[in-house]
Design an enzyme around this catalytic site. Structure first.
Site, PDB file in Angstrom:
ATOM      1  N   ASP A   1       0.831  -1.141   0.086  1.00 54.97           N
ATOM      2  CA  ASP A   1       0.181  -0.006  -0.001  1.00 54.97           C
ATOM      3  C   ASP A   1       0.951   1.276  -0.171  1.00 54.97           C
ATOM      4  OD1 ASP A   1      -2.950   0.879   0.786  1.00 54.97           O
ATOM      5  OD2 ASP A   1      -1.436   2.153   1.757  1.00 54.97           O
TER       6      ASP A   1
ATOM      7  N   TYR B   1       3.500   9.649  -0.752  1.00 53.45           N
ATOM      8  CA  TYR B   1       4.491   9.173   0.144  1.00 53.45           C
ATOM      9  C   TYR B   1       5.961   9.350  -0.743  1.00 53.45           C
ATOM     10  CZ  TYR B   1       0.721   6.444   2.545  1.00 53.45           C
ATOM     11  OH  TYR B   1      -0.573   6.299   2.804  1.00 53.45           O
TER      12      TYR B   1
ATOM     13  N   LYS C   1      -2.514   5.990  -4.415  1.00 55.39           N
ATOM     14  CA  LYS C   1      -3.659   6.976  -4.019  1.00 55.39           C
ATOM     15  C   LYS C   1      -3.285   8.238  -4.714  1.00 55.39           C
ATOM     16  CE  LYS C   1      -3.295   4.666   0.649  1.00 55.39           C
ATOM     17  NZ  LYS C   1      -1.980   4.600   0.876  1.00 55.39           N
TER      18      LYS C   1
ATOM     19  N   HIS D   1      -7.310   9.527  -2.423  1.00 53.78           N
ATOM     20  CA  HIS D   1      -6.786   9.667  -0.767  1.00 53.78           C
ATOM     21  C   HIS D   1      -7.395  10.200   0.167  1.00 53.78           C
ATOM     22  CE1 HIS D   1      -2.375   9.288   0.987  1.00 53.78           C
ATOM     23  NE2 HIS D   1      -3.212   8.936   1.793  1.00 53.78           N
TER      24      HIS D   1
END
Ligand code: NDP
Length: 255
Positions: free
Chosen positions: A46, A51, A76, A107
């Protein structure tokens, strides 16, 4: 190797119920840490555009020797890209080094921005042309889910929400159950803080001969949640997924 059950979405796509989260894993360390997770038997990663570590995820999968379709990859949509999800996903696919993600999520709904319905319609197109095998949302509250149901044609495969023993999300889980949406639990260990030192959990862990983290993760599995704890520590990475050979009693689940 651990035998992780799959959960089937309404469109037939299957996701391993237990995965590995990479939030806050530094980009340069991601490939090595994800590789440890793949070696430990994780087959679901994930990540998110936000990120900054999609390249490392893609690199780890390629270097693992596993076929691309043996690893389920979620990413996301960044909050700044509700206006152009198709271009944003293309950029993710390049970073991941693949031509398809298994699950693509919005997200956050960002209601003040008010573009999540438009973003969802773009995700529907990405699902139709196969660039995303399944699509879903994250951090949506019931009114946001209702609005998608009222104004668009498809139901999200999942809603990924903060969920752990200190935030059990009864109302959302009930809504998901009624509408065929799978519940994904983020921060399943409540970020590994003082929850794992609670007396009740320490006692339970001792009775089962397990760690407090394993008891919490087993609780998620028995609730039917999809989980992907994060750890940068190889020993914990192995410990966390090792929850498929014991069962909590109904009384312990309730406690
Ligand atoms: P988690 O609940 O997974 O906790 C991670 C923390 O717990 C780390 O500090 C880790 O330390 C520690 N930890 C892990 N395993 C153990 C263990 N066995 N014993 C003790 N401590 C442990 O938090 P996250 O916020 O990372 O959530 C997991 C994933 O959920 C994310 O990686 C991301 O994929 C997703 N997420 C999604 C969000 C969203 O908005 N959709 C928001 C937040 C998370 P260490 O690494 O040092 O081992």
């Amino acid at each position: 190797m651990v035998d992780v059950p799959n959960i089937r979405f309404t469109n037939g796509v299957e996701i391993p119920q237990f995965g590995f989260g990479v939030f806050q894993i530094p980009p340069r360390e991601t490939a090595g840490i994800v590789r440890s997770a793949l070696d430990a038997g994780y087959r679901h990663i994930d990540t998110a555009q936000g990120y900054g570590n999609e390249e490392g995820v893609g690199q780890a999968v390629r270097e693992s020797g596993l076929a691309r379709d043996e690893v389920f990859i979620t990413t996301k949509l960044d909050n700044s890209r509700h206006g152009d999800p198709e271009a944003a996903l293309e950029e993710s696919l390049k970073r991941l080094g693949t031509d398809q993600v298994d699950l693509f999520l919005i997200h956050w709904p960002r209601p003040a921005q008010d573009r999540y319905v438009e973003a969802w319609r773009a995700l529907e197109r990405l699902a139709a042309d196969g660039r995303a095998r399944a699509i879903g949302v994250s951090n949506f509250q019931v009114p946001h889910l209702r609005r998608l149901a009222d104004e668009t044609g498809t139901v999200p495969a999942v809603n990924q929400i903060e969920l752990h023993p200190r935030l059990v999300q009864r109302e959302l889980r009930e809504y998901h159950r009624e509408h065929g949406i799978e519940t994904e639990a983020w921060s399943p260990l409540a970020k590994g803080g003082d929850l794992l030192r609670e007396r009740l959990l320490l006692d339970m862990a001792e009775r089962y001969g397990r760690t407090p983290a394993q008891v919490v993760l087993r609780w998620h599995v028995q609730l039917g949640n999809i989980v992907f704890p994060k750890s940068a520590t190889p020993q914990r990475i192995r410990e966390n997924i090792d929850v498929f050979d014991f069962e909590l009693t109904a009384a312990d689940m309730a406690a």
